[in-house]
Scaffold this active site. Structure first.
Site, mmCIF file in Angstrom:
data_model
loop_
_atom_site.group_PDB
_atom_site.id
_atom_site.type_symbol
_atom_site.label_atom_id
_atom_site.label_comp_id
_atom_site.label_asym_id
_atom_site.label_seq_id
_atom_site.Cartn_x
_atom_site.Cartn_y
_atom_site.Cartn_z
ATOM 1 N N SER A 198 38.396 -36.553 -0.883
ATOM 2 C CA SER A 198 37.344 -36.079 0.013
ATOM 3 C C SER A 198 37.763 -34.759 0.628
ATOM 4 C CB SER A 198 37.137 -37.104 1.137
ATOM 5 O OG SER A 198 36.317 -36.583 2.157
ATOM 6 N N TYR A 216 40.795 -42.974 7.742
ATOM 7 C CA TYR A 216 40.121 -42.644 6.479
ATOM 8 C C TYR A 216 40.657 -41.338 5.889
ATOM 9 C CZ TYR A 216 36.292 -41.110 3.398
ATOM 10 O OH TYR A 216 35.551 -40.656 2.327
HETATM 11 P P1 NAD Z 1 29.147 -46.437 -1.079
HETATM 12 O O1 NAD Z 1 29.147 -47.267 0.119
HETATM 13 O O2 NAD Z 1 27.913 -46.400 -1.884
HETATM 14 O O3 NAD Z 1 30.352 -46.853 -2.047
HETATM 15 C C1 NAD Z 1 31.557 -47.388 -1.569
HETATM 16 C C2 NAD Z 1 31.817 -48.676 -2.306
HETATM 17 O O4 NAD Z 1 33.120 -49.139 -1.979
HETATM 18 C C3 NAD Z 1 30.878 -49.808 -1.935
HETATM 19 O O5 NAD Z 1 29.732 -49.826 -2.741
HETATM 20 C C4 NAD Z 1 31.751 -51.045 -2.161
HETATM 21 O O6 NAD Z 1 31.408 -51.667 -3.372
HETATM 22 C C5 NAD Z 1 33.154 -50.491 -2.279
HETATM 23 N N1 NAD Z 1 34.065 -51.213 -1.382
HETATM 24 C C6 NAD Z 1 34.316 -50.992 -0.076
HETATM 25 N N2 NAD Z 1 35.199 -51.889 0.396
HETATM 26 C C7 NAD Z 1 35.508 -52.700 -0.651
HETATM 27 C C8 NAD Z 1 36.357 -53.841 -0.802
HETATM 28 N N3 NAD Z 1 37.093 -54.322 0.211
HETATM 29 N N4 NAD Z 1 36.415 -54.447 -2.014
HETATM 30 C C9 NAD Z 1 35.669 -53.978 -3.042
HETATM 31 N N5 NAD Z 1 34.870 -52.905 -2.963
HETATM 32 C C10 NAD Z 1 34.786 -52.283 -1.770
HETATM 33 O O7 NAD Z 1 29.536 -44.952 -0.598
HETATM 34 P P2 NAD Z 1 29.957 -43.613 -1.396
HETATM 35 O O8 NAD Z 1 29.796 -42.534 -0.417
HETATM 36 O O9 NAD Z 1 29.286 -43.526 -2.690
HETATM 37 O O10 NAD Z 1 31.529 -43.809 -1.591
HETATM 38 C C11 NAD Z 1 32.190 -43.672 -2.825
HETATM 39 C C12 NAD Z 1 33.484 -42.890 -2.620
HETATM 40 O O11 NAD Z 1 33.185 -41.546 -2.278
HETATM 41 C C13 NAD Z 1 34.392 -43.423 -1.519
HETATM 42 O O12 NAD Z 1 35.740 -43.424 -1.948
HETATM 43 C C14 NAD Z 1 34.219 -42.395 -0.425
HETATM 44 O O13 NAD Z 1 35.365 -42.315 0.409
HETATM 45 C C15 NAD Z 1 34.040 -41.146 -1.241
HETATM 46 N N6 NAD Z 1 33.449 -40.026 -0.503
HETATM 47 C C16 NAD Z 1 32.176 -40.120 -0.035
HETATM 48 C C17 NAD Z 1 31.649 -39.068 0.681
HETATM 49 C C18 NAD Z 1 30.250 -39.099 1.218
HETATM 50 O O14 NAD Z 1 29.875 -38.211 1.975
HETATM 51 N N7 NAD Z 1 29.446 -40.080 0.870
HETATM 52 C C19 NAD Z 1 32.414 -37.916 0.929
HETATM 53 C C20 NAD Z 1 33.718 -37.869 0.431
HETATM 54 C C21 NAD Z 1 34.219 -38.930 -0.280
#
Ligand code: NAD
Ligand code: MG
Length: 299
Positions: free
Chosen positions: A191, A204
């Site tokens: 990220s 985080y």
């Molecule tokens: P999202 O909530 O759609 O996806 C995150 C997923 O993590 C969930 O769907 C869930 O299935 C899984 N998860 C969480 N805890 C878990 C557990 N204990 N066991 C199994 N699965 C678990 O959100 P997203 O934004 O698509 O996130 C995906 C990745 O992108 C993450 O690593 C997040 O840190 C990263 N990210 C997101 C952003 C943003 O702005 N959305 C920015 C930077 C990085």
């Protein structure tokens, strides 16, 4: 607006809408089903061209958001796809499983909690059994919960954030390695927070720095074995993570507006970065972090 395909030529500032989401909150982990506005995961726009023909992929958190967009793209590029998710996310997962099936590929839906190391190992074993092998691992699941003051960051939350974001990555990759033939690719998800930590996301952000660092070290270790490891570093992307404890309520309507492109990203805009790093067209790229963040400077 959604572009006709991911290749359509247009202005990136207006290619996707400048969203002003209403204040909203969901209990963790939240579901795309209930997110307003609905994020664009590319289901109407992503067109594949055989770039992952015959590949076998495991994507953690492939039920929603970025992981879901990646799952759709991989399937349309010709890969069979296993996704992991929490049991509460079954409805989202089934929707993505149906889209993988509609692309003519095999989908394996493998729910469980990644904080359990035994589940991480079983997940890899089940993927190999259901898809007949594994050559593409996307470590995407993540936990993000904001806390204003360090005094209020509970020991339990600190522990969980480390376990989902860092420990699970270690357990999954360790379990997957014996299965991965030369040519395989591993993609982690870091990220912008890795280098620009928000004061309310200390736990985080530090895991994202750890993921980025681990990716660059591991890439050097595995390159001689023909396995490439790279990372994608998203900036603000409209997903349910943000409204299930990821951001304070009052920040939701302004999510992503301060990027140079003037808007939040959509999950569909992340998928092509993962496809590039997954496919052999990136064959000389290892240990790289591909930033997809709306134009914010990175180290
Ligand atoms: P999202 O909530 O759609 O996806 C995150 C997923 O993590 C969930 O769907 C869930 O299935 C899984 N998860 C969480 N805890 C878990 C557990 N204990 N066991 C199994 N699965 C678990 O959100 P997203 O934004 O698509 O996130 C995906 C990745 O992108 C993450 O690593 C997040 O840190 C990263 N990210 C997101 C952003 C943003 O702005 N959305 C920015 C930077 C990085
Ligand atoms: Mg989800």
């Amino acid at each position: 607006m959604t572009p006709r395909t991911q290749h359509t030529f247009d202005d990136p500032t207006t290619r996707y809408p400048k969203i002003e989401p209403p204040e909203q909150q969901q209990p963790e982990p939240g579901t795309d089903e209930h997110l307003d506005p609905v994020p664009d995961i590319g289901e109407t726009s992503y067109v594949g061209s055989g770039r992952l023909s015959g590949r076998r992929a495991l994507i953690t958190g492939g039920d929603s958001g970025i992981g879901a967009a990646v799952a759709i793209a991989f399937a349309r590029e010709g890969a069979d796809v296993a996704i992991s998710y929490l049991p509460d996310e079954q409805a989202d997962a089934e929707r993505i499983g149906a889209l993988i099936g509609a692309a003519g590929r095999t989908a394996a839906l493998l729910p469980g909690d990644l904080t359990d190391a035994a589940y991480c190992r079983q997940l890899v074993a089940d993927t190999v059994e259901r898809l007949g092998g594994l050559d593409l691992l996307v470590v995407n699941a993540g936990k993000q919960r904001y806390t204003e003051r360090l005094e209020d960051l509970s020991d339990e939350q600190f522990d969980q954030t480390m376990k989902v974001n860092v420990y699970a990555m270690f357990h999954l990759i360790k379990a997957a390695l014996p299965e991965l033939p030369a040519g395989s690719t591993i993609i982690t998800t870091t990220s912008l927070e890795a280098y620009k930590p928000a004061p309310i996301l200390l736990d985080y952000a530090m895991t994202k720095a750890a993921i980025n660092n681990f990716t660059k070290g591991l890439a050097q270790q595995l390159a001689p074995r023909g396995i490439r490891v790279n990372a994608v570093a998203p900036g603000p992307v409209w997903t349910v993570l943000q409204v299930s404890g990821g951001q304070p309520l009052e920040k939701i309507p302004h999510f992503g507006e301060s990027t140079p492109l003037g808007r939040a990203g959509q999950p569909a805009e992340l998928a092509p970065a993962y496809v590039f790093l997954a496919s052999s067209e990136s064959s000389f790229v290892a240990g790289e972090t591909l930033n997809v963040n709306g134009g914010q400077p990175t180290p």
